[in-house]
Write a protein that holds these residues in place. Structure first.
Motif, PDB file in Angstrom:
ATOM      1  N   GLU A 135       0.823  -1.205   0.000  1.00  0.00           N
ATOM      2  CA  GLU A 135       0.000   0.000   0.000  1.00  0.00           C
ATOM      3  C   GLU A 135       0.867   1.270   0.000  1.00  0.00           C
ATOM      4  O   GLU A 135       0.635   2.195  -0.772  1.00  0.00           O
ATOM      5  CB  GLU A 135      -0.907  -0.025   1.236  1.00  0.00           C
ATOM      6  CG  GLU A 135      -1.798   1.198   1.366  1.00  0.00           C
ATOM      7  CD  GLU A 135      -2.570   1.220   2.689  1.00  0.00           C
ATOM      8  OE1 GLU A 135      -2.810   0.145   3.250  1.00  0.00           O
ATOM      9  OE2 GLU A 135      -2.920   2.321   3.136  1.00  0.00           O
ATOM     10  N   THR A 166      -8.282  15.241  -2.560  1.00  0.00           N
ATOM     11  CA  THR A 166      -7.870  13.961  -1.987  1.00  0.00           C
ATOM     12  C   THR A 166      -8.439  12.848  -2.855  1.00  0.00           C
ATOM     13  O   THR A 166      -9.437  13.038  -3.568  1.00  0.00           O
ATOM     14  CB  THR A 166      -8.362  13.784  -0.540  1.00  0.00           C
ATOM     15  OG1 THR A 166      -9.785  13.813  -0.527  1.00  0.00           O
ATOM     16  CG2 THR A 166      -7.826  14.872   0.370  1.00  0.00           C
ATOM     17  N   SER A 172      -9.423   8.727  -2.604  1.00  0.00           N
ATOM     18  CA  SER A 172      -9.535   7.457  -1.894  1.00  0.00           C
ATOM     19  C   SER A 172      -9.883   6.378  -2.897  1.00  0.00           C
ATOM     20  O   SER A 172     -10.807   6.521  -3.693  1.00  0.00           O
ATOM     21  CB  SER A 172     -10.583   7.551  -0.788  1.00  0.00           C
ATOM     22  OG  SER A 172     -10.098   8.439   0.207  1.00  0.00           O
ATOM     23  N   ASP A 207      -6.802   7.716   0.738  1.00  0.00           N
ATOM     24  CA  ASP A 207      -6.744   6.431   1.413  1.00  0.00           C
ATOM     25  C   ASP A 207      -6.743   5.358   0.340  1.00  0.00           C
ATOM     26  O   ASP A 207      -7.265   5.576  -0.762  1.00  0.00           O
ATOM     27  CB  ASP A 207      -7.942   6.274   2.364  1.00  0.00           C
ATOM     28  CG  ASP A 207      -7.651   5.282   3.477  1.00  0.00           C
ATOM     29  OD1 ASP A 207      -6.470   4.851   3.610  1.00  0.00           O
ATOM     30  OD2 ASP A 207      -8.583   4.926   4.212  1.00  0.00           O
ATOM     31  N   THR A 208      -6.131   4.222   0.634  1.00  0.00           N
ATOM     32  CA  THR A 208      -5.996   3.164  -0.360  1.00  0.00           C
ATOM     33  C   THR A 208      -6.283   1.828   0.293  1.00  0.00           C
ATOM     34  O   THR A 208      -5.756   1.542   1.372  1.00  0.00           O
ATOM     35  CB  THR A 208      -4.554   3.154  -0.924  1.00  0.00           C
ATOM     36  OG1 THR A 208      -4.240   4.466  -1.386  1.00  0.00           O
ATOM     37  CG2 THR A 208      -4.441   2.172  -2.080  1.00  0.00           C
ATOM     38  N   THR A 209      -7.117   1.016  -0.348  1.00  0.00           N
ATOM     39  CA  THR A 209      -7.443  -0.289   0.209  1.00  0.00           C
ATOM     40  C   THR A 209      -7.760  -1.269  -0.910  1.00  0.00           C
ATOM     41  O   THR A 209      -8.012  -0.862  -2.055  1.00  0.00           O
ATOM     42  CB  THR A 209      -8.652  -0.189   1.174  1.00  0.00           C
ATOM     43  OG1 THR A 209      -8.877  -1.467   1.763  1.00  0.00           O
ATOM     44  CG2 THR A 209      -9.913   0.232   0.448  1.00  0.00           C
TER      45      THR A 209
END
Ligand code: ADP
Ligand code: MG
Length: 320
Positions: free
Chosen positions: A5, A84, A86, A119-121
């Motif tokens: 990640e 931003t 995500s 955010d990264t998932t």
């Protein structure tokens, strides 16, 4: 993710910032709006299969994800500052990430809009962007500003994105020469950022067209406490769309969706100022009706005949 990640963020999404006080890498980004400015903030969520087709090229998806957010800033007359990102990704595919980042940053750089965090998932392909823009305090264009007697305008042309979608669905065909152009309208929309800012102090009410003209105009009318008359046959549309039966032209322009043009109202005394602002921004604007004191939306054709029934029928397409 195979590519870790943090490695992924570092490689594709960490870039130096100059307008923001602090970018990617800490717990928070820091923004530094100039004195006397308000922050304009907007988020959009894009889900594969719902907001974009899985066939779209990654660079076009990167462009569109930011474009739809910049379009919201444009509708408020704000100047882009930062955003931003995500990301929920099924896998870390370098080729996909490179294409996506290239499309995203090309548009970001064109508007001086800096990526400052996210955010990264791992998960289904879902993108969420939040954009931050600056607008002089009290000068933002709002949906609630339309007044009875105002002219109603739209930028650019309407309906090509919907036309492209119908071609993908197999319900319509267009000559091959037109296909690439209407497909580009759907996959690579141009947010009217300069026009939105140029209309501050001129337009009374504004909204960007994401869900379709009739629906989005409805938001302006409700929030402004007014009604409107829309001239269906005055709606600006491409030659490709004009070649289709009138019923399809009405459907695509009135209920199309994904246009990302600006719909705005302005007093008749501002007609020259509106055209001047549009010319300075290199964008066409067309008068498409007027704001009425009487609530509700009346849609008329070139002969002044009401198009009520057709408009209601569009709801059915709208929900698909
Ligand atoms: P936290 O756990 O505090 O939320 P993360 O470890 O998730 O922070 O992220 C580390 C840094 O990377 C943060 O500054 C965050 O804003 C940034 N970041 C994470 N994902 C992305 C992304 N997709 N694009 C840009 N920045 C990102
Ligand atoms: Mg995190």
């Amino acid at each position: 993710m195979s590519l870790g990640e943090f490695e992924l963020i570092e490689r594709y999404f960490s870039r130096p910032v100059s307008r923001a006080a602090l970018g990617v890498g800490d717990d928070c980004a820091l923004l530094a709006p100039r004195p006397g400015m308000q922050l304009a903030v907007s988020s959009d969520l894009l889900v594969e299969g719902r907001h974009f087709l899985s066939t779209v090229a990654p660079d076009r998806l990167g462009h569109k994800a930011l474009a739809v957010n910049l379009s919201d800033l444009a509708a408020c007359g704000a100047e882009p500052l930062a955003f931003t990102l995500s990301l929920s990704l099924p896998r870390a595919d370098p080729e996909w990430l490179e294409g996506f980042a290239a499309g995203l940053f090309a548009l970001a750089d064109a508007h001086g809009c800096e990526l400052v965090g996210g955010d990264t998932t791992r998960g289904p392909l879902v993108l969420n962007l939040t954009v931050f823009g600056e607008v002089p305090a009290g000068q933002a264009l709002l949906r609630s500003g339309a007044r009875a007697g105002d002219d109603l305008y739209v930028s650019g042309t309407l309906g090509d994105a919907r036309l492209a979608l119908e071609v993908f669905r197999g319900t319509l065909t267009v000559p091959s020469g037109d296909f690439e152009r209407v497909r580009t309208a759907m996959e690579r929309p141009t947010p009217r950022v300069a026009l939105g800012q140029a209309l501050r102090g001129i337009a009374t009410g504004a909204v960007d067209l994401s869900d379709g003209l009739v629906g989005d105009l409805g938001h302006v009318l409700r929030r402004s406490g007014v009604g409107a008359t829309l001239w269906a046959d005055a709606l600006p549309r491409s030659a490709a769309l004009r070649a289709l039966p009138l019923r399809w032209q009405h459907l695509c322009t009135l209920a199309g969706g994904d246009d990302y043009e600006l719909l705005f109202s302005a007093p008749a005394a501002q007609r020259a100022a509106v055209q001047d602002a549009a010319a300075r921004c290199g964008v066409g604007v067309t008068r498409i009706g007027q704001i009425d004191a009487e609530p509700g939306l009346r849609c008329v054709d070139a002969e002044g005949q009401a198009l009520d029934l057709q408009v209601r029928a569009f709801d059915h397409f709208h929900s698909s």
